[in-house]
Design a protein around this motif. Structure first.
Motif, mmCIF file in Angstrom:
data_model
loop_
_atom_site.group_PDB
_atom_site.id
_atom_site.type_symbol
_atom_site.label_atom_id
_atom_site.label_comp_id
_atom_site.label_asym_id
_atom_site.label_seq_id
_atom_site.Cartn_x
_atom_site.Cartn_y
_atom_site.Cartn_z
ATOM 1 N N ILE A 58 4.485 -16.129 7.574
ATOM 2 C CA ILE A 58 3.580 -16.576 6.464
ATOM 3 C C ILE A 58 4.217 -17.570 5.493
ATOM 4 C CG2 ILE A 58 2.706 -15.233 4.298
ATOM 5 C CD1 ILE A 58 1.385 -14.254 6.928
ATOM 6 N N ASP A 59 5.496 -17.458 5.385
ATOM 7 C CA ASP A 59 6.150 -18.701 4.469
ATOM 8 C C ASP A 59 5.952 -20.011 5.244
ATOM 9 O OD1 ASP A 59 7.156 -16.745 2.712
ATOM 10 O OD2 ASP A 59 8.925 -16.336 4.112
ATOM 11 N N HIS B 82 1.646 -14.319 14.803
ATOM 12 C CA HIS B 82 1.771 -13.506 13.771
ATOM 13 C C HIS B 82 1.034 -12.257 13.888
ATOM 14 C CE1 HIS B 82 2.900 -12.043 9.730
ATOM 15 N NE2 HIS B 82 1.734 -11.746 9.320
ATOM 16 N N LEU B 83 -0.382 -12.448 14.104
ATOM 17 C CA LEU B 83 -1.359 -11.265 14.569
ATOM 18 C C LEU B 83 -0.517 -10.530 15.566
ATOM 19 C CD1 LEU B 83 -4.723 -12.728 13.945
ATOM 20 C CD2 LEU B 83 -3.481 -11.546 12.372
ATOM 21 N N GLU B 109 -1.529 -9.440 3.247
ATOM 22 C CA GLU B 109 -0.694 -10.707 3.552
ATOM 23 C C GLU B 109 -1.315 -11.714 4.322
ATOM 24 O OE1 GLU B 109 4.042 -11.105 3.882
ATOM 25 O OE2 GLU B 109 3.027 -10.489 5.637
ATOM 26 N N ALA B 110 -1.623 -11.304 5.692
ATOM 27 C CA ALA B 110 -2.196 -12.154 6.636
ATOM 28 C C ALA B 110 -3.516 -12.813 5.879
ATOM 29 C CB ALA B 110 -2.355 -11.460 7.827
ATOM 30 N N THR B 111 -4.431 -11.780 5.469
ATOM 31 C CA THR B 111 -5.586 -12.252 4.836
ATOM 32 C C THR B 111 -5.383 -13.523 3.730
ATOM 33 O OG1 THR B 111 -6.481 -10.249 5.300
ATOM 34 C CG2 THR B 111 -7.608 -11.501 3.904
ATOM 35 N N ALA B 112 -4.233 -13.116 2.991
ATOM 36 C CA ALA B 112 -4.012 -14.117 1.678
ATOM 37 C C ALA B 112 -3.557 -15.550 2.617
ATOM 38 C CB ALA B 112 -3.054 -13.648 1.056
ATOM 39 N N ARG D 84 -7.572 -4.991 9.992
ATOM 40 C CA ARG D 84 -7.111 -3.671 9.638
ATOM 41 C C ARG D 84 -7.778 -2.515 10.477
ATOM 42 N NH1 ARG D 84 -5.512 0.161 9.226
ATOM 43 N NH2 ARG D 84 -4.801 1.396 7.543
ATOM 44 N N HIS D 85 -8.720 -2.715 11.039
ATOM 45 C CA HIS D 85 -9.214 -1.519 11.813
ATOM 46 C C HIS D 85 -9.269 -2.123 13.308
ATOM 47 C CE1 HIS D 85 -9.955 0.796 8.471
ATOM 48 N NE2 HIS D 85 -10.265 -0.336 7.898
ATOM 49 N N CYS D 86 -10.199 -3.074 13.774
ATOM 50 C CA CYS D 86 -10.297 -3.214 15.133
ATOM 51 C C CYS D 86 -9.055 -3.897 15.778
ATOM 52 C CB CYS D 86 -11.271 -4.451 15.368
ATOM 53 S SG CYS D 86 -12.954 -3.835 14.854
ATOM 54 N N VAL D 87 -8.325 -4.852 15.311
ATOM 55 C CA VAL D 87 -7.019 -5.414 15.713
ATOM 56 C C VAL D 87 -5.966 -4.165 15.704
ATOM 57 C CG1 VAL D 87 -5.327 -6.941 15.459
ATOM 58 C CG2 VAL D 87 -7.686 -7.844 15.332
ATOM 59 N N ALA D 88 -5.771 -3.672 14.553
ATOM 60 C CA ALA D 88 -4.876 -2.536 14.537
ATOM 61 C C ALA D 88 -4.862 -1.310 15.614
ATOM 62 C CB ALA D 88 -4.915 -2.057 12.869
ATOM 63 N N GLU D 89 -6.061 -0.979 15.510
ATOM 64 C CA GLU D 89 -6.269 -0.006 16.643
ATOM 65 C C GLU D 89 -6.171 -0.378 18.122
ATOM 66 O OE1 GLU D 89 -10.520 1.690 15.876
ATOM 67 O OE2 GLU D 89 -9.812 1.653 13.676
ATOM 68 N N ALA D 90 -6.403 -1.562 18.401
ATOM 69 C CA ALA D 90 -6.205 -2.118 19.621
ATOM 70 C C ALA D 90 -4.543 -2.184 19.771
ATOM 71 C CB ALA D 90 -6.609 -3.394 19.809
ATOM 72 N N ALA D 91 -3.802 -2.489 18.698
ATOM 73 C CA ALA D 91 -2.243 -2.380 19.149
ATOM 74 C C ALA D 91 -1.946 -1.043 19.373
ATOM 75 C CB ALA D 91 -1.809 -3.193 17.537
#
Lengths: 119, 119, 119, 119
Positions: A58-59, B82-83, B109-112, D84-91
């Protein structure tokens, strides 16, 4: 891409910007641009160091965004100078000579350049 | 801006990306990034030379747009890594521990960071 | 924002674009713009329907990106027309009258507008 | 483009976002999006009126830039919700099942979507 072209064919002959000596320096805030570019080069080297030292993603992204902004600001300055001098002079020359293609071409060229900045 | 931060406070303690040694190198295509950055640095030096030699405005703008594109492509790669690693690991850790704030923070943080790229 | 301004103070009096009747229609590909805007309006309504029907996020994002591209293309056309007519006419008028502020102001205004598109 | 696709093939079967009923509404700030889209639609109609009434180019460009910003803000919200939802749930699902392709695919898809926003 590491060996940029020095000139294009688009601005020979009738180009009102090509006659001056030096051609573009007169109306360009050259020192400011050169200074800005040195700083951008330093920023890119800073990002290289960050990647090399495994700094947090991120940095690094934040720094890349900062360099992109600096390049955009520079583009906008160059565009402004180009409109103020090359395009404006083409308009005057087209009016005086009745050769409207002089201004048509300059506007098409400037529009294409702005389009590349937008994408 | 010439002395970029080496770390942020956002990724200590609970950050699943901060534990590894080296922390981020493992999941980053480091050599490709470093190579790309050397080329971008060369491009910026090329633009400096173009300005110094009073090259036509439009040709300079074309090169500035090319460097901007190269930086954007690099940003996108960094975002993807990162994702794939930091965000995905935070999701797994949040699920295991029930501490949903771990993933909430990483996504914010990623969205920002993505927002800074868009602007 | 739903009630856009109809005019600004920036283009009265000395503005060479303000004299014509109708002022800007003459040099604008008006029908093409209106048609394009109707299509963009339809696309926005399509996105509204997609959100309402809980369509997959990525498909919505793809459509939002398409509308953004359409608006950018329109901006570029408007910018081109503005340079070709308003800015070029200001350059000619500034040359004829010796009032260089006429072109300075037009270029500053156009540059600010391009800057808003870039950000 | 006026008839947007309703779904893609990318999110059937193993997609953790496809199981819920309604599939995506649960984790989406739907009302806020719908409201925002109505306002954007009104803004586009406002620009149509401005073009029709031959309003000054720069004022139209300002409004087009405002709509583009509004769409970008919406994209960023949608991206955040998707991560927050689709990617996190896939992880989480990839971790539980050992099928890492679940998260690989989601990240590739999200990265491509972010790339479309950047261009």
């Amino acid at each position: 891409m590491s060996t940029p072209p020095t000139t294009t064919d688009a601005h020979d002959g009738a180009d009102p910007c090509a006659g001056a000596h030096p051609p573009h320096a007169a109306h360009r805030d050259k020192d400011a641009h050169l200074k800005r570019l040195r700083r951008i080069e330093g920023q890119v080297r800073g990002i290289h160091r960050m990647v090399d030292e495994d700094v947090y993603c991120i940095d690094i992204l934040t720094q890349v965004a900062a360099v992109t902004k600096a390049l955009q600001a520079m583009s906008l300055n160059l565009t402004s100078e180009h409109l103020r001098h090359c395009v404006a002079e083409a308009a005057v020359e087209a009016e005086a000579s009745g050769r409207t293609e002089l201004i048509d071409e300059k506007v098409a060229e400037a529009t294409a350049a702005i389009g590349r900045l937008l994408r």
